[in-house]
Design a protein around this motif. Sequence first.
Motif, PDB file in Angstrom:
ATOM      1  N   LEU A   1      19.598   0.415  95.840  1.00  0.00           N
ATOM      2  CA  LEU A   1      20.150   0.847  94.564  1.00  0.00           C
ATOM      3  C   LEU A   1      20.820   2.218  94.693  1.00  0.00           C
ATOM      4  CD1 LEU A   1      16.902  -0.013  92.648  1.00  0.00           C
ATOM      5  CD2 LEU A   1      19.055  -1.189  92.275  1.00  0.00           C
ATOM      6  N   ARG A   2      21.841   2.423  93.832  1.00  0.00           N
ATOM      7  CA  ARG A   2      22.463   3.737  93.689  1.00  0.00           C
ATOM      8  C   ARG A   2      22.455   4.080  92.207  1.00  0.00           C
ATOM      9  NH1 ARG A   2      27.587   4.295  94.652  1.00  0.00           N
ATOM     10  NH2 ARG A   2      28.077   2.100  94.613  1.00  0.00           N
ATOM     11  N   PHE A   3      22.283   5.370  91.902  1.00  0.00           N
ATOM     12  CA  PHE A   3      22.168   5.832  90.526  1.00  0.00           C
ATOM     13  C   PHE A   3      23.149   6.951  90.226  1.00  0.00           C
ATOM     14  CE2 PHE A   3      17.930   4.383  91.858  1.00  0.00           C
ATOM     15  CZ  PHE A   3      17.753   3.347  90.951  1.00  0.00           C
ATOM     16  N   LYS A   4      23.616   6.983  88.989  1.00  0.00           N
ATOM     17  CA  LYS A   4      24.513   8.040  88.521  1.00  0.00           C
ATOM     18  C   LYS A   4      23.787   9.389  88.631  1.00  0.00           C
ATOM     19  CE  LYS A   4      27.339   9.338  84.578  1.00  0.00           C
ATOM     20  NZ  LYS A   4      27.757   8.943  83.227  1.00  0.00           N
ATOM     21  N   GLY A   5      24.487  10.363  89.223  1.00  0.00           N
ATOM     22  CA  GLY A   5      23.925  11.703  89.349  1.00  0.00           C
ATOM     23  C   GLY A   5      23.064  11.921  90.579  1.00  0.00           C
ATOM     24  N   LEU A   6      22.742  10.861  91.303  1.00  0.00           N
ATOM     25  CA  LEU A   6      21.953  10.973  92.544  1.00  0.00           C
ATOM     26  C   LEU A   6      22.843  10.474  93.681  1.00  0.00           C
ATOM     27  CD1 LEU A   6      18.528   9.557  91.291  1.00  0.00           C
ATOM     28  CD2 LEU A   6      19.246  11.944  91.419  1.00  0.00           C
TER      29      LEU A   6
ATOM     30  N   LEU B   1      17.198   6.287  84.697  1.00  0.00           N
ATOM     31  CA  LEU B   1      18.215   6.146  85.730  1.00  0.00           C
ATOM     32  C   LEU B   1      19.285   5.141  85.309  1.00  0.00           C
ATOM     33  CD1 LEU B   1      15.651   5.803  88.637  1.00  0.00           C
ATOM     34  CD2 LEU B   1      17.001   7.844  88.112  1.00  0.00           C
ATOM     35  N   GLU B   2      20.548   5.545  85.464  1.00  0.00           N
ATOM     36  CA  GLU B   2      21.665   4.633  85.202  1.00  0.00           C
ATOM     37  C   GLU B   2      22.120   4.056  86.535  1.00  0.00           C
ATOM     38  OE1 GLU B   2      26.237   4.751  83.573  1.00  0.00           O
ATOM     39  OE2 GLU B   2      24.823   6.286  82.855  1.00  0.00           O
ATOM     40  N   VAL B   3      22.036   2.748  86.669  1.00  0.00           N
ATOM     41  CA  VAL B   3      22.361   2.067  87.920  1.00  0.00           C
ATOM     42  C   VAL B   3      23.879   1.973  88.069  1.00  0.00           C
ATOM     43  CG1 VAL B   3      22.090  -0.078  89.230  1.00  0.00           C
ATOM     44  CG2 VAL B   3      20.220   0.730  87.767  1.00  0.00           C
ATOM     45  N   VAL B   4      24.388   2.408  89.231  1.00  0.00           N
ATOM     46  CA  VAL B   4      25.827   2.296  89.508  1.00  0.00           C
ATOM     47  C   VAL B   4      26.110   1.369  90.691  1.00  0.00           C
ATOM     48  CG1 VAL B   4      26.419   4.516  88.478  1.00  0.00           C
ATOM     49  CG2 VAL B   4      25.873   4.402  90.918  1.00  0.00           C
ATOM     50  N   GLY B   5      25.073   0.920  91.366  1.00  0.00           N
ATOM     51  CA  GLY B   5      25.283   0.003  92.482  1.00  0.00           C
ATOM     52  C   GLY B   5      24.001  -0.687  92.882  1.00  0.00           C
ATOM     53  N   VAL B   6      24.122  -1.985  93.206  1.00  0.00           N
ATOM     54  CA  VAL B   6      22.983  -2.785  93.680  1.00  0.00           C
ATOM     55  C   VAL B   6      23.469  -3.590  94.876  1.00  0.00           C
ATOM     56  CG1 VAL B   6      21.312  -4.594  93.138  1.00  0.00           C
ATOM     57  CG2 VAL B   6      22.063  -3.009  91.340  1.00  0.00           C
ATOM     58  N   ARG B   7      22.683  -3.572  95.933  1.00  0.00           N
ATOM     59  CA  ARG B   7      22.995  -4.346  97.130  1.00  0.00           C
ATOM     60  C   ARG B   7      21.733  -5.075  97.569  1.00  0.00           C
ATOM     61  NH1 ARG B   7      22.896  -3.105 102.608  1.00  0.00           N
ATOM     62  NH2 ARG B   7      22.326  -0.945 102.196  1.00  0.00           N
ATOM     63  N   LEU B   8      21.865  -6.368  97.839  1.00  0.00           N
ATOM     64  CA  LEU B   8      20.737  -7.175  98.307  1.00  0.00           C
ATOM     65  C   LEU B   8      20.884  -7.420  99.794  1.00  0.00           C
ATOM     66  CD1 LEU B   8      20.703  -9.868  95.472  1.00  0.00           C
ATOM     67  CD2 LEU B   8      19.567  -7.643  95.513  1.00  0.00           C
ATOM     68  N   GLU B   9      19.778  -7.267 100.514  1.00  0.00           N
ATOM     69  CA  GLU B   9      19.803  -7.515 101.953  1.00  0.00           C
ATOM     70  C   GLU B   9      18.448  -8.050 102.371  1.00  0.00           C
ATOM     71  OE1 GLU B   9      20.055  -4.611 105.685  1.00  0.00           O
ATOM     72  OE2 GLU B   9      21.885  -4.592 104.458  1.00  0.00           O
TER      73      GLU B   9
END
Length: 174
Positions: free
Chosen positions: A65-70, A51-59
């Motif tokens: 997490l968000r991934f390329k292609g998903l 998985l290639e990570v395109v976004g990370v958010r901490l809460e």
Amino acid sequence: MLERLVSGQFLRPHGLKGEIGLNPYASSLERYLSLKVCYAENSEGQVLSTLEVVGVRLEHDKVYLRFKGLEDRDAVAKLTNLYLAVDRSVAAPLAKNTYYVADILGCRAVAEPYGDLGVVKEVLLSSPQPVLRLHKRGEEDLYVPFFKETKLRVDLAEQTIYLRLPEGLYEIYR
């Protein structure tokens, strides 16, 4: 030692745009902010996808997490209950007498005078001190705090953790 370290377990999708929650195994959530590539593994450690990570958010105590292609809820839902793993080479260095969760999962726990307590099945990180969930066939799981006063020695080569149980803890479970 494993070449990959399990760093969390995927929860369910969050929202509609391909974000998924993660139950993190790292002691610092900020470590996930620099994550670029990770792996989705099953419970046997088999890599199911890279998985290639395109976004990370901490809460609070969660990571999203968000991934390329998903890019939608349905696409990311296939990760639910799988494990996020990273290459050991990119894992954050540890302080003395601390261990990666992945290295202690599966270790046998032993304590005097009780002997074999079972195998480490889970490390709970939601309390101030980590707690080991020990499983022994035919017995109720044992939950043991894992900190300086209870941890006598960890031998990763032998896959054994030597513990000193707090007084009365064993009797609560057995």
